[in-house]
Design a protein around this motif. Structure first.
Motif, PDB file in Angstrom:
ATOM      1  N   ALA A   1       0.807  -1.219   0.000  1.00  8.62           N
ATOM      2  CA  ALA A   1       0.000   0.000   0.000  1.00  8.62           C
ATOM      3  C   ALA A   1       0.841   1.271   0.000  1.00  8.62           C
ATOM      4  CB  ALA A   1      -0.948   0.006   1.203  1.00  8.62           C
ATOM      5  N   SER A   2       2.137   1.147   0.277  1.00  7.45           N
ATOM      6  CA  SER A   2       3.020   2.310   0.277  1.00  7.45           C
ATOM      7  C   SER A   2       3.768   2.478  -1.043  1.00  7.45           C
ATOM      8  CB  SER A   2       4.044   2.192   1.420  1.00  7.45           C
ATOM      9  OG  SER A   2       3.389   2.157   2.669  1.00  7.45           O
ATOM     10  N   PHE A   3       3.518   1.592  -1.985  1.00 11.65           N
ATOM     11  CA  PHE A   3       4.218   1.615  -3.268  1.00 11.65           C
ATOM     12  C   PHE A   3       3.822   2.864  -4.060  1.00 11.65           C
ATOM     13  CE2 PHE A   3       4.616  -0.354  -7.682  1.00 11.65           C
ATOM     14  CZ  PHE A   3       5.997  -0.234  -7.709  1.00 11.65           C
TER      15      PHE A   3
ATOM     16  N   PRO B   1       3.590   3.937  -7.338  1.00  5.48           N
ATOM     17  CA  PRO B   1       2.578   3.940  -8.401  1.00  5.48           C
ATOM     18  C   PRO B   1       1.152   3.760  -7.891  1.00  5.48           C
ATOM     19  CG  PRO B   1       4.479   2.654  -9.082  1.00  5.48           C
ATOM     20  CD  PRO B   1       4.694   3.014  -7.644  1.00  5.48           C
ATOM     21  N   VAL B   2       0.977   3.033  -6.800  1.00  6.08           N
ATOM     22  CA  VAL B   2      -0.363   2.805  -6.245  1.00  6.08           C
ATOM     23  C   VAL B   2      -0.994   4.124  -5.820  1.00  6.08           C
ATOM     24  CG1 VAL B   2      -1.615   1.799  -4.292  1.00  6.08           C
ATOM     25  CG2 VAL B   2       0.057   0.421  -5.546  1.00  6.08           C
ATOM     26  N   SER B   3      -0.236   4.945  -5.127  1.00  7.91           N
ATOM     27  CA  SER B   3      -0.772   6.237  -4.678  1.00  7.91           C
ATOM     28  C   SER B   3      -0.790   7.262  -5.799  1.00  7.91           C
ATOM     29  CB  SER B   3       0.045   6.765  -3.490  1.00  7.91           C
ATOM     30  OG  SER B   3       1.402   6.934  -3.846  1.00  7.91           O
ATOM     31  N   THR B   4       0.170   7.175  -6.715  1.00  3.59           N
ATOM     32  CA  THR B   4       0.248   8.153  -7.799  1.00  3.59           C
ATOM     33  C   THR B   4      -0.984   8.103  -8.686  1.00  3.59           C
ATOM     34  OG1 THR B   4       2.660   8.106  -7.834  1.00  3.59           O
ATOM     35  CG2 THR B   4       1.564   8.863  -9.827  1.00  3.59           C
ATOM     36  N   LEU B   5      -1.374   6.914  -9.146  1.00  2.00           N
ATOM     37  CA  LEU B   5      -2.542   6.815 -10.009  1.00  2.00           C
ATOM     38  C   LEU B   5      -3.803   7.227  -9.251  1.00  2.00           C
ATOM     39  CD1 LEU B   5      -3.764   6.174 -12.717  1.00  2.00           C
ATOM     40  CD2 LEU B   5      -3.898   3.765 -12.052  1.00  2.00           C
ATOM     41  N   TYR B   6      -3.908   6.819  -7.998  1.00  2.00           N
ATOM     42  CA  TYR B   6      -5.061   7.204  -7.174  1.00  2.00           C
ATOM     43  C   TYR B   6      -5.191   8.723  -7.122  1.00  2.00           C
ATOM     44  CZ  TYR B   6      -8.144   7.279  -3.049  1.00  2.00           C
ATOM     45  OH  TYR B   6      -9.184   7.487  -2.169  1.00  2.00           O
ATOM     46  N   ASN B   7      -4.091   9.405  -6.837  1.00  7.27           N
ATOM     47  CA  ASN B   7      -4.126  10.862  -6.749  1.00  7.27           C
ATOM     48  C   ASN B   7      -4.513  11.492  -8.081  1.00  7.27           C
ATOM     49  OD1 ASN B   7      -3.363  10.789  -4.068  1.00  7.27           O
ATOM     50  ND2 ASN B   7      -1.182  11.018  -4.502  1.00  7.27           N
ATOM     51  N   HIS B   8      -3.990  10.960  -9.160  1.00 13.72           N
ATOM     52  CA  HIS B   8      -4.315  11.499 -10.480  1.00 13.72           C
ATOM     53  C   HIS B   8      -5.800  11.342 -10.788  1.00 13.72           C
ATOM     54  CE1 HIS B   8      -0.366  12.627 -11.567  1.00 13.72           C
ATOM     55  NE2 HIS B   8       0.112  11.426 -11.822  1.00 13.72           N
ATOM     56  N   ILE B   9      -6.351  10.184 -10.480  1.00 18.25           N
ATOM     57  CA  ILE B   9      -7.767   9.940 -10.765  1.00 18.25           C
ATOM     58  C   ILE B   9      -8.641  10.939 -10.015  1.00 18.25           C
ATOM     59  CG2 ILE B   9      -9.683   8.331 -10.406  1.00 18.25           C
ATOM     60  CD1 ILE B   9      -7.677   6.042 -10.940  1.00 18.25           C
ATOM     61  N   TYR B  10      -8.353  11.145  -8.733  1.00 17.75           N
ATOM     62  CA  TYR B  10      -9.236  12.003  -7.940  1.00 17.75           C
ATOM     63  C   TYR B  10      -8.989  13.488  -8.185  1.00 17.75           C
ATOM     64  CZ  TYR B  10     -11.528   8.072  -5.953  1.00 17.75           C
ATOM     65  OH  TYR B  10     -12.296   6.934  -5.827  1.00 17.75           O
ATOM     66  N   LYS B  11      -7.809  13.861  -8.650  1.00 17.28           N
ATOM     67  CA  LYS B  11      -7.614  15.238  -9.103  1.00 17.28           C
ATOM     68  C   LYS B  11      -8.425  15.486 -10.378  1.00 17.28           C
ATOM     69  CE  LYS B  11      -2.972  15.960  -7.203  1.00 17.28           C
ATOM     70  NZ  LYS B  11      -1.523  16.120  -7.562  1.00 17.28           N
ATOM     71  N   ALA B  12      -8.458  14.507 -11.247  1.00 18.99           N
ATOM     72  CA  ALA B  12      -9.268  14.623 -12.466  1.00 18.99           C
ATOM     73  C   ALA B  12     -10.745  14.737 -12.108  1.00 18.99           C
ATOM     74  CB  ALA B  12      -9.002  13.428 -13.380  1.00 18.99           C
TER      75      ALA B  12
ATOM     76  N   THR C   1      -1.035   6.408   2.268  1.00 23.84           N
ATOM     77  CA  THR C   1      -1.109   7.831   2.589  1.00 23.84           C
ATOM     78  C   THR C   1      -2.559   8.289   2.748  1.00 23.84           C
ATOM     79  OG1 THR C   1      -0.973   8.266   0.201  1.00 23.84           O
ATOM     80  CG2 THR C   1       1.066   8.451   1.492  1.00 23.84           C
ATOM     81  N   VAL C   2      -3.475   7.704   1.984  1.00 22.80           N
ATOM     82  CA  VAL C   2      -4.888   8.061   2.080  1.00 22.80           C
ATOM     83  C   VAL C   2      -5.468   7.538   3.391  1.00 22.80           C
ATOM     84  CG1 VAL C   2      -7.165   7.717   1.048  1.00 22.80           C
ATOM     85  CG2 VAL C   2      -5.177   8.123  -0.419  1.00 22.80           C
ATOM     86  N   ILE C   3      -5.123   6.314   3.741  1.00 20.77           N
ATOM     87  CA  ILE C   3      -5.601   5.719   4.993  1.00 20.77           C
ATOM     88  C   ILE C   3      -5.152   6.546   6.192  1.00 20.77           C
ATOM     89  CG2 ILE C   3      -5.486   3.681   6.481  1.00 20.77           C
ATOM     90  CD1 ILE C   3      -6.997   3.107   3.945  1.00 20.77           C
ATOM     91  N   GLU C   4      -3.917   7.045   6.139  1.00 21.42           N
ATOM     92  CA  GLU C   4      -3.346   7.754   7.281  1.00 21.42           C
ATOM     93  C   GLU C   4      -3.983   9.121   7.523  1.00 21.42           C
ATOM     94  OE1 GLU C   4       0.789   7.776   6.389  1.00 21.42           O
ATOM     95  OE2 GLU C   4       1.111   5.694   7.019  1.00 21.42           O
TER      96      GLU C   4
END
Length: 584
Positions: free
Chosen positions: A104-106, A108-119, A567-570
């Motif tokens: 969960a700290s990898f 790319p996992v957080s990067t794509l998530y952040n991009h999707i929700y910024k969009a 990072t989202v969980i925290e």
């Protein structure tokens, strides 16, 4: 849509002095508008929706250092793609996706998530300030409808990548998003959004309407709604939404001899495209990083081009490649052999990968510097077989490559703007094309009991491809195979095998089976002297993790999806891990 250029300025928050005149603080800031004054007119709505598209292009289609969270991340999670690169130590961040060594700290996992929700946020801005009673003109209604479909597409993507991601259907203020809604509810919501938005969207204006492929239309709403319905398990709904799209005269499959154009600049905005991000070279962006990288998908070209270090002549030899790259995105040899047996010399297969003979000797498909067609001097097969100016020279073996060479997503010379550089791929990024819509529709029809309609559209795909295999009947396996042949490296495979419930059996076949590739001319397989055998690709399978005492494994109930980023969980106590990730 007006062609509007946006420039982004970074504002400093620091104060450069310790005191200032109070009167100066009361001067109205120039060239700014409050949200209360800006979101008013049709022109404002056009500007807002244009900004939304720019955000999606940057967040979903942009680079992430040497990779793209969407393009490489999603495709590298498939069972028929190798992350590849130079060797085991190269591009390990890519390969961890390929080998299920992430958590969960990898990154790319957080990067794509952040991009999707910024969009999604950019779409919610349009909907918030122009939706409901504020949508008092056709222009505003269309802007809101476009935003709703783009928001639905982003939520569909989020639910394909992350299990039970948050549904964010409004601008977040003080409330916190949660991930308690089910997968089916998310997909059903996407369907409803697209159905309602379609009423305020125009049709594409015929097959030559390029802007109709670059801006949301009724056809894209039908595509997103139909695909979401299929993922929700509502096959009848999927078929009903996709039927008018596949029957529309505004779209058509390109002929087989233009299949390769779908993935290069020649195919931008063509009759098969339903929606794509329209890339243009923006020479207004200056500086080394702005000028060289942010004008096109620079790093994507480098990552997906053949490994220049491994090939005689490096960068532009063979001359099908715009420049030497890093050898990522290699095709799995088992799938390639399966497709070759099915497709033979089809247009589709040759636009996906080349055989050893085609790579070395077909000067039409793959010209080398010494080929007559490339301005060289060699024309016969016998001359080319012992040409020292071609071939794979790496004595340790070209990593994660076999006896074929993929070409589908490689950056070709015409894909680049040489005023910027030979490694900036300006090919549009396609999110939806008619070939996929046909196969989605065929699957929905088959599952709904209409096998004759399913066969009709599977046959259309096979016949356009030029495949030597034309089905006389259709079952789910036929559709699964055709989707893999037709849509390799187009962001579909990972989600499909999860949806079909076959992910574990697919991944178990390929984990830790790494091919190393050689050329018989430079490194003969029998150990004889170099240059005594004709050019021919061969490979051997290696098991580097098993050899090191490490067992790679796909864990059912966990690895079908990426975890919610740590990072989202925290930072949000309303979010929690689900499925197998909850125990890590």
């Amino acid at each position: 849509m007006k062609k509007i250029l946006f420039s982004v300025a970074l504002l400093s928050a620091g104060m450069m002095c310790t005191s200032c005149d109070q009167d100066l603080l009361e001067i109205e800031q120039k060239a700014t508008s409050s949200t209360g004054n800006f979101y008013k007119t049709d022109a404002d709505a056009e500007s807002a929706v244009t900004a939304m598209y720019a955000t999606y292009i940057g967040e979903i289609g942009g680079n992430e250092g040497i990779w793209s969270a969407y393009i490489t991340g999603i495709n590298y999670a498939s069972d028929d793609v190798f992350a590849a690169g130079g060797d085991m130590a190269d591009h390990t961040g890519f390969r961890e996706l390929n080998e299920f060594r992430y958590d969960a700290s990898f990154g790319p996992v957080s990067t794509l998530y952040n991009h999707i929700y910024k969009a999604i946020y950019s779409a919610n801005l349009v909907i918030n300030y122009f939706g409901g009673e504020l949508a008092d003109t056709p222009t505003k209604k269309q802007a809101v409808a476009e935003a709703r479909v783009m928001r639905a597409w982003a939520h569909m993507l989020a639910a394909q990548v992350y299990y039970q991601p948050p549904l964010v259907d409004h601008l977040i203020t003080t409330d916190k998003p949660s991930n308690d809604i089910s997968q089916k509810e998310i997909f059903d919501w996407c369907v409803k959004e697209c159905e309602e938005a379609a009423n305020d969207l125009p049709e594409r204006k015929g097959q030559s309407d390029k802007e109709g492929a670059w801006r949301v239309t009724k056809g894209f709403a039908q595509f997103v709604g139909g695909k979401s319905a299929l993922f929700a398990g509502d096959n009848a709904k999927a078929a009903s939404l996709l039927k008018p799209l596949v029957e529309s005269s505004n779209y058509a499959l390109v002929p087989g001899n233009r299949f390769r154009d779908l993935f290069h600049v020649e195919g931008d905005g063509c009759e098969e495209k339903i929606f794509e991000f329209n890339y243009t070279t923006n020479t207004a962006i200056g500086g080394v990083w702005g000028g060289s990288i942010q004008r096109g998908r620079w790093m994507v070209a480098n990552v997906l081009n053949w490994r220049g270090d491994d090939i005689v002549g490096g960068g532009k030899n063979p001359q099908i490649c715009a420049t030497g790259g890093w050898g990522g995105g290699s095709i799995n040899q088992d799938f390639a052999h399966k497709m070759l047996a099915n497709d033979g010399d089809s247009y589709r297969r040759k636009a996906t990968f080349l055989t050893s003979d085609e790579f070395f000797y077909d000067a039409t498909l793959c010209p080398w510097a010494d080929d007559v067609e490339a301005g060289g001097k060699l024309s016969t097969r016998a001359e080319k077989e012992f040409d020292e100016n071609r071939g794979i020279t790496k004595s340790a073996g070209s990593f994660s490559r076999s006896d074929v060479m993929e070409v589908k997503m490689m950056c070709h010379p015409k894909d680049v703007d040489l005023s910027v550089g030979d490694n900036c791929n300006n090919t549009n990024l396609c999110l939806a094309r008619l070939g996929e819509a046909y196969l989605l529709y065929a699957e929905a029809c088959l599952a709904s009991g209409n096998s004759s309609e399913a066969l009709k559209y599977v046959n259309k795909i096979q016949q356009r491809a030029g495949s030597k295999t034309i089905s006389s009947s259709v079952d789910l396996q036929t559709i699964q195979d055709e989707k893999q042949y037709e849509l390799w490296f187009e962001g579909c495979r990972w989600f499909d095998i999860v949806r079909w419930g076959i992910a574990k059996q697919c991944y178990d076949k390929v984990l830790d089976n790494i091919p190393l590739q050689w050329d018989e001319y430079w490194n003969p397989s029998d150990g004889s002297a170099p240059k005594t055998k004709p050019h021919k690709l061969y490979y051997k399978i290696h098991h580097p993790f098993a050899d090191a005492g490490i067992k790679l494994q796909f864990v059912a109930g966990k690895n079908e999806y990426w975890p919610i980023p740590q990072t989202v969980i925290e930072i949000n106590d309303q979010m929690h891990q689900v499925r197998g990730w909850a125990n890590n």
